[in-house]
Design a protein around this motif. Structure first.
Motif, PDB file in Angstrom:
ATOM      1  N   ASP A  90      -6.119  -1.526   2.089  1.00 40.40           N
ATOM      2  CA  ASP A  90      -7.500  -1.693   1.101  1.00 40.40           C
ATOM      3  C   ASP A  90      -6.915  -1.415  -0.371  1.00 40.40           C
ATOM      4  O   ASP A  90      -8.033  -2.444  -1.151  1.00 40.40           O
ATOM      5  CB  ASP A  90      -8.219  -0.129   1.832  1.00 40.40           C
ATOM      6  CG  ASP A  90      -8.293   0.032   2.887  1.00 40.40           C
ATOM      7  OD1 ASP A  90      -8.598  -0.595   3.527  1.00 40.40           O
ATOM      8  OD2 ASP A  90      -8.506   1.699   2.975  1.00 40.40           O
ATOM      9  N   ASP A  91      -5.770  -1.579  -0.907  1.00 40.26           N
ATOM     10  CA  ASP A  91      -5.990  -2.596  -1.914  1.00 40.26           C
ATOM     11  C   ASP A  91      -5.945  -4.265  -1.938  1.00 40.26           C
ATOM     12  O   ASP A  91      -6.128  -4.268  -3.454  1.00 40.26           O
ATOM     13  CB  ASP A  91      -4.363  -1.529  -2.180  1.00 40.26           C
ATOM     14  CG  ASP A  91      -3.735  -0.415  -2.138  1.00 40.26           C
ATOM     15  OD1 ASP A  91      -4.672   0.178  -2.324  1.00 40.26           O
ATOM     16  OD2 ASP A  91      -2.548  -0.187  -2.388  1.00 40.26           O
ATOM     17  N   GLU A 116      -6.167   2.833  -9.758  1.00 37.00           N
ATOM     18  CA  GLU A 116      -6.360   3.861 -10.346  1.00 37.00           C
ATOM     19  C   GLU A 116      -6.170   5.143 -10.291  1.00 37.00           C
ATOM     20  O   GLU A 116      -6.276   5.615  -8.904  1.00 37.00           O
ATOM     21  CB  GLU A 116      -7.736   3.964 -10.897  1.00 37.00           C
ATOM     22  CG  GLU A 116      -8.301   5.044 -12.284  1.00 37.00           C
ATOM     23  CD  GLU A 116      -9.497   4.930 -12.285  1.00 37.00           C
ATOM     24  OE1 GLU A 116      -9.797   5.665 -13.656  1.00 37.00           O
ATOM     25  OE2 GLU A 116     -10.848   3.610 -12.163  1.00 37.00           O
ATOM     26  N   GLY A 117      -5.225   5.679 -11.343  1.00 46.52           N
ATOM     27  CA  GLY A 117      -4.416   7.291 -10.924  1.00 46.52           C
ATOM     28  C   GLY A 117      -2.928   7.193 -10.383  1.00 46.52           C
ATOM     29  O   GLY A 117      -2.480   8.182 -10.607  1.00 46.52           O
ATOM     30  N   GLN A 118      -2.770   5.930 -10.374  1.00 41.66           N
ATOM     31  CA  GLN A 118      -1.049   5.595  -9.338  1.00 41.66           C
ATOM     32  C   GLN A 118      -0.453   4.990 -10.532  1.00 41.66           C
ATOM     33  O   GLN A 118      -1.033   4.021 -10.612  1.00 41.66           O
ATOM     34  CB  GLN A 118      -1.735   5.174  -7.800  1.00 41.66           C
ATOM     35  CG  GLN A 118       0.164   4.968  -7.072  1.00 41.66           C
ATOM     36  CD  GLN A 118      -0.478   4.582  -5.752  1.00 41.66           C
ATOM     37  OE1 GLN A 118      -1.247   4.913  -5.612  1.00 41.66           O
ATOM     38  NE2 GLN A 118       0.606   3.689  -5.830  1.00 41.66           N
TER      39      GLN A 118
END
Length: 484
Positions: A400-401, A386-388
């Motif tokens: 971590d994704d 989110e945010g990317q």
């Protein structure tokens, strides 16, 4: 000086040399030098540990410490003559009956060249490299990180369908496959060795506590790489990761061998790979395969071969493009073979930007086990954080994704999986009815509201009018300025 600063300073020296043209040559030049320093540091350590029971594969006068280690040693024209007329010719013709490490050295130098023309600049580079002690765990770990940056910066990546797999992807695939010491692990198109290093690290951290386990890890690795530069990079990568004998990593084209010649005794427990996709093989390679699998598409040929070389209950994780999922004709026959002979239990659908900036081709991670037919396929849609907006060279995919997918996975038995807004299950009957098309989109994703077509056309016409108006204004200002 940090290792990263040192490597940058070496690259800056090489940029001054008129013989080195571009990143690919610079990396090749860096790596044959690193290779000789690394293997000499290893040889010195092995001589201390094994005494007379160990002999370096490289003649003493060609070993790094004999000609490169002294900062006041040979330089200029003398150094150029030594490198071009003595070092390279002798290493290219090294007798391999000394042992497997000699074969590794010879295979590395068979298609490697010295591009630098200035002996003074070579001496500067050698003196910089001498500041790294590859027997030091700290230096080796730091250099390993820098080495990965060098690989990621290889500008030629993406040529002929070659895309160097992001570390997060190789780590995730390895973690899900969970290789163990003693299991034969094969990468038939290993590139620079990313899957191998991840597997080595995974097994050492999770299982390799005893000396016998560490021995089993090295003994169970198999790999092939077709092209000389990635092969040299992979060999160097193995040495950096403490592999004493990387002769298991051959330079060859796995597909050049007839499909039928892969016998039962050569079956493997695990395949981890990202085969080249988008590339085409020559007609002779195509004819190595049974008629129903004959194609020039590289990725399809690798998939057909992987199905054959897995042992019963063997497992695989492979990167494939979207085209392999929905393609027809030969692709359909290979997918039918996969679904009938293997349990294709999971497909991870990746965003198009995972391999950015090398390609925007949509890719998928396929996980399957040989020995029983597929009944259901679970799909997971990997989403950008989110945010990317997308992944990029400056904001690459991270391990971590994958945390939410790892949590959903259900362990080694894949237990407790549930359908969510990002995961769904398709049964084999539906796949049969679709002609073995595996390109199933997320049924829970929200359809984009594209508005009324007439409204969109009206907005487009207004935008085009605004562009014309601004262009005319700029033209008038430019004419007025020129007439003053």
């Amino acid at each position: 000086m940090s290792v990263s600063t040192l490597v940058r300073s070496i690259q800056n020296i090489m940029r001054q040399d008129e013989g080195v043209d571009g990143d690919a040559q610079r990396i090749s030049q860096l790596c044959w030098m690193f290779f000789l320093k690394i293997i000499d540091d290893q040889d010195i350590e092995l001589e201390l540990l094994k005494g007379d029971n160990y002999k370096s594969p490289i003649p003493n006068d060609l070993r790094w410490h004999s000609w490169a280690a002294n900062p006041e040693g040979i330089t200029g024209d003398e150094l150029i003559r030594f490198v071009n007329d003595t070092l390279f010719p002798k290493l290219k013709e090294l007798h391999t009956n000394i042992g497997p490490r000699a074969n590794v050295v010879r295979s590395v130098f068979e298609d490697t060249y010295n591009y630098m023309k200035s002996g003074q600049l070579i001496r500067q580079v050698l003196n910089k490299i001498n500041n790294i002690d590859f027997n030091s765990l700290v230096d080796r770990q730091h250099f390993g990180d820098i080495y990965e940056q060098i690989l990621n910066g290889l500008q030629s990546a993406g040529d002929a369908g070659e895309y160097y797999t992001p570390r997060a992807v190789t780590s995730f695939m390895t973690q899900m496959i969970d290789p163990k010491p003693g299991e034969i692990l094969f990468d038939p198109a290993c590139g620079t060795g990313g899957f191998l290093t991840c597997a080595i690290k995974h097994m050492r951290e999770r299982y390799g506590k005893r000396t016998d386990d560490l021995y089993k890890i090295q003994e169970s690795l198999k790999a092939v790489e077709k092209k000389p530069l990635p092969h040299m990079l992979a060999i160097t990568n193995m040495l950096l990761h403490g592999i004493e004998d990387p002769s298991f990593l051959r330079r060859d084209n796995t597909l050049a061998r007839p499909y039928i010649s892969w016998g039962v005794e050569e079956r493997v427990d695990i395949v981890l790979t990202n085969p080249p996709f988008g590339g085409k093989e020559e007609e002779g390679i195509k004819s190595n395969f049974p008629k129903q699998f004959q194609t020039r598409e590289t990725a399809d040929l690798f998939l057909a071969l992987i199905i054959r070389i897995l042992k019963p209950h063997g497992r695989a994780a492979i990167v494939l493009p979207d085209g392999s999922l929905f393609g027809e004709e030969v692709k359909t026959k290979i997918k039918q073979e996969l679904l009938e002979r293997c349990n294709l239990h999971t497909i991870i659908r990746l965003p198009n930007s995972v391999f950015s900036p090398y390609t925007s081709i949509g890719t998928n991670l396929l996980f399957f086990t040989k020995g029983e037919p597929t009944k259901d396929i679970w799909y997971w849609e990997h989403q950008i954080p989110e945010g990317q907006k997308s992944y990029s060279k400056t904001k690459p995919i991270c391990l971590d994704d994958f945390n939410d997918c790892i949590e959903w996975w259900g362990g080694t038995e894949r237990e407790g999986r549930e359908e969510t807004t990002r995961s769904w299950k398709v049964n084999i009957e539906e796949i049969h009815s679709c002609g073995y098309n595996l390109d199933f989109k997320n049924p829970y994703s929200q359809e984009n509201d594209y508005a009324d077509p007439e409204e969109l056309i009206e907005k487009l016409l207004i935008a085009e009018s605004d562009v014309v108006s601004i262009r005319n204004q700029f033209k008038d200002i430019l004419i007025e300025a020129l007439l003053r």
